[in-house]
Design a protein around this motif. Structure first.
Motif, PDB file in Angstrom:
ATOM      1  N   VAL A 108     -38.578 -13.896  11.303  1.00 21.59           N
ATOM      2  CA  VAL A 108     -39.157 -12.603  11.653  1.00 21.59           C
ATOM      3  C   VAL A 108     -39.884 -12.059  10.422  1.00 21.59           C
ATOM      4  O   VAL A 108     -39.254 -11.784   9.394  1.00 21.59           O
ATOM      5  CB  VAL A 108     -38.081 -11.619  12.134  1.00 21.59           C
ATOM      6  N   LEU A 109     -41.188 -11.924  10.521  1.00 23.94           N
ATOM      7  CA  LEU A 109     -42.030 -11.498   9.407  1.00 23.94           C
ATOM      8  C   LEU A 109     -42.531 -10.083   9.673  1.00 23.94           C
ATOM      9  O   LEU A 109     -43.190  -9.839  10.690  1.00 23.94           O
ATOM     10  CB  LEU A 109     -43.204 -12.457   9.223  1.00 23.94           C
ATOM     11  N   ILE A 110     -42.201  -9.171   8.769  1.00 23.70           N
ATOM     12  CA  ILE A 110     -42.524  -7.758   8.952  1.00 23.70           C
ATOM     13  C   ILE A 110     -43.848  -7.440   8.273  1.00 23.70           C
ATOM     14  O   ILE A 110     -43.972  -7.500   7.047  1.00 23.70           O
ATOM     15  CB  ILE A 110     -41.392  -6.873   8.399  1.00 23.70           C
ATOM     16  N   HIS A 111     -44.830  -7.105   9.091  1.00 21.82           N
ATOM     17  CA  HIS A 111     -46.174  -6.805   8.601  1.00 21.82           C
ATOM     18  C   HIS A 111     -46.345  -5.300   8.447  1.00 21.82           C
ATOM     19  O   HIS A 111     -46.347  -4.565   9.427  1.00 21.82           O
ATOM     20  CB  HIS A 111     -47.220  -7.361   9.575  1.00 21.82           C
ATOM     21  N   HIS A 127     -42.913   2.329  -0.905  1.00 21.04           N
ATOM     22  CA  HIS A 127     -43.197   1.171  -0.063  1.00 21.04           C
ATOM     23  C   HIS A 127     -42.434   1.206   1.262  1.00 21.04           C
ATOM     24  O   HIS A 127     -41.364   1.806   1.372  1.00 21.04           O
ATOM     25  CB  HIS A 127     -42.823  -0.101  -0.822  1.00 21.04           C
ATOM     26  N   PRO A 128     -42.943   0.522   2.284  1.00 18.50           N
ATOM     27  CA  PRO A 128     -42.203   0.375   3.548  1.00 18.50           C
ATOM     28  C   PRO A 128     -40.993  -0.540   3.362  1.00 18.50           C
ATOM     29  O   PRO A 128     -40.960  -1.384   2.465  1.00 18.50           O
ATOM     30  CB  PRO A 128     -43.225  -0.268   4.487  1.00 18.50           C
ATOM     31  N   TYR A 129     -40.014  -0.395   4.260  1.00 21.75           N
ATOM     32  CA  TYR A 129     -38.782  -1.192   4.170  1.00 21.75           C
ATOM     33  C   TYR A 129     -38.151  -1.310   5.549  1.00 21.75           C
ATOM     34  O   TYR A 129     -38.496  -0.573   6.488  1.00 21.75           O
ATOM     35  CB  TYR A 129     -37.805  -0.553   3.183  1.00 21.75           C
ATOM     36  N   ILE A 148     -41.121  -9.944   4.470  1.00 23.95           N
ATOM     37  CA  ILE A 148     -41.858  -8.675   4.473  1.00 23.95           C
ATOM     38  C   ILE A 148     -42.978  -8.731   3.428  1.00 23.95           C
ATOM     39  O   ILE A 148     -42.845  -9.390   2.394  1.00 23.95           O
ATOM     40  CB  ILE A 148     -40.906  -7.484   4.200  1.00 23.95           C
ATOM     41  N   ASP A 149     -44.080  -8.022   3.717  1.00 26.88           N
ATOM     42  CA  ASP A 149     -45.221  -7.975   2.800  1.00 26.88           C
ATOM     43  C   ASP A 149     -45.191  -6.703   1.956  1.00 26.88           C
ATOM     44  O   ASP A 149     -46.224  -6.068   1.734  1.00 26.88           O
ATOM     45  CB  ASP A 149     -46.540  -8.077   3.573  1.00 26.88           C
ATOM     46  N   SER A 150     -44.021  -6.356   1.468  1.00 29.81           N
ATOM     47  CA  SER A 150     -43.822  -5.113   0.732  1.00 29.81           C
ATOM     48  C   SER A 150     -43.046  -5.387  -0.554  1.00 29.81           C
ATOM     49  O   SER A 150     -42.601  -6.514  -0.796  1.00 29.81           O
ATOM     50  CB  SER A 150     -43.070  -4.115   1.621  1.00 29.81           C
TER      51      SER A 150
END
Length: 214
Positions: A108-111, A127-129, A148-150
């Motif tokens: 599961v990749l969180i964009h 940042h998002p989390y 995640i990209d964060s």
């Protein structure tokens, strides 16, 4: 189609506040190698000194728990050729996962789009989390890997709590942080790969994360 999901590692880059930057050097230059090989033959051997949490990297359970598997002990089947699923973050910082999704056995990749700030001061703050409740749900559902990209899968307050890391790594679920390029992926239907070298005694290491999209 192969989609690149990793940041380049370059000399002096900053990945996370307080983590030392990588230093690239030369063990054997092309000029010096000419004395060791036949005429017209030359080689370059470089060196690199870096913290394991540099660039796009993998967290194994050992990163959080002393008795958890390290880089050399996590199964390759947990890191490569995984069916992927992209979750798009909303306008707020906290990302929640739709509990109607089928996540079992999937990466599961969180964009969040936060990767657009990578390499700037803006990347290091606000940042998002992942919501802790969603981390718990993902673990219960048997997710294979979370990325995640964060800056961090968790919020990073001064008191240092890391609930998403604690929950997911306790369940044996590897994590990939500081990803990029997730905007180019479809919601599902791709295969994900993020395997590090088998280094005993380390819990984290950079990876060349990528997706194969039919």
């Amino acid at each position: 189609m192969i989609v690149e999901l990793s940041h380049r590692i370059v000399d002096g880059m900053i990945t996370y506040p307080g983590i030392p930057a990588p230093k690239l050097g030369v063990h054997l230059s092309r000029e010096a190698s000419r004395e060791l090989y036949a005429p017209g033959t030359e080689f370059h051997i470089g060196t690199i000194a870096l913290a394991a949490n540099t660039g796009t990297y993998l967290d194994t359970p050992f990163h959080r728990y002393a008795d958890g598997p390290d880089l050399s002990q996590v199964s390759l089947s947990s890191l490569a050729d995984l069916p992927g699923l992209v979750v798009r973050g909303g306008p707020g910082r906290e990302v929640t996962i739709d509990e109607d999704l089928d996540v079992r056995g999937r990466a599961v990749l969180i964009h969040t789009g936060w990767d657009r700030h990578f390499g700037t001061d803006a990347y290091l703050h606000g940042h998002p989390y992942l919501a802790p409740a969603s981390a718990r749900w993902l673990a219960e559902q048997g997710v294979a890997l979370v990325g995640i990209d964060s800056l961090n899968l968790d919020d990073t307050p001064p008191h240092g709590e890391r609930p998403a890391h604690s929950i997911l790594l306790k369940a044996g679920i590897p994590l990939v942080e500081h990803m990029t390029g997730l905007a180019a992926l479809p919601p599902d239907g791709f295969r994900f790969h993020a395997a590090p070298p088998m280094v005993a005694g380390l819990g984290t290491f950079p990876v060349r994360a990528y997706a194969v999209v039919p």
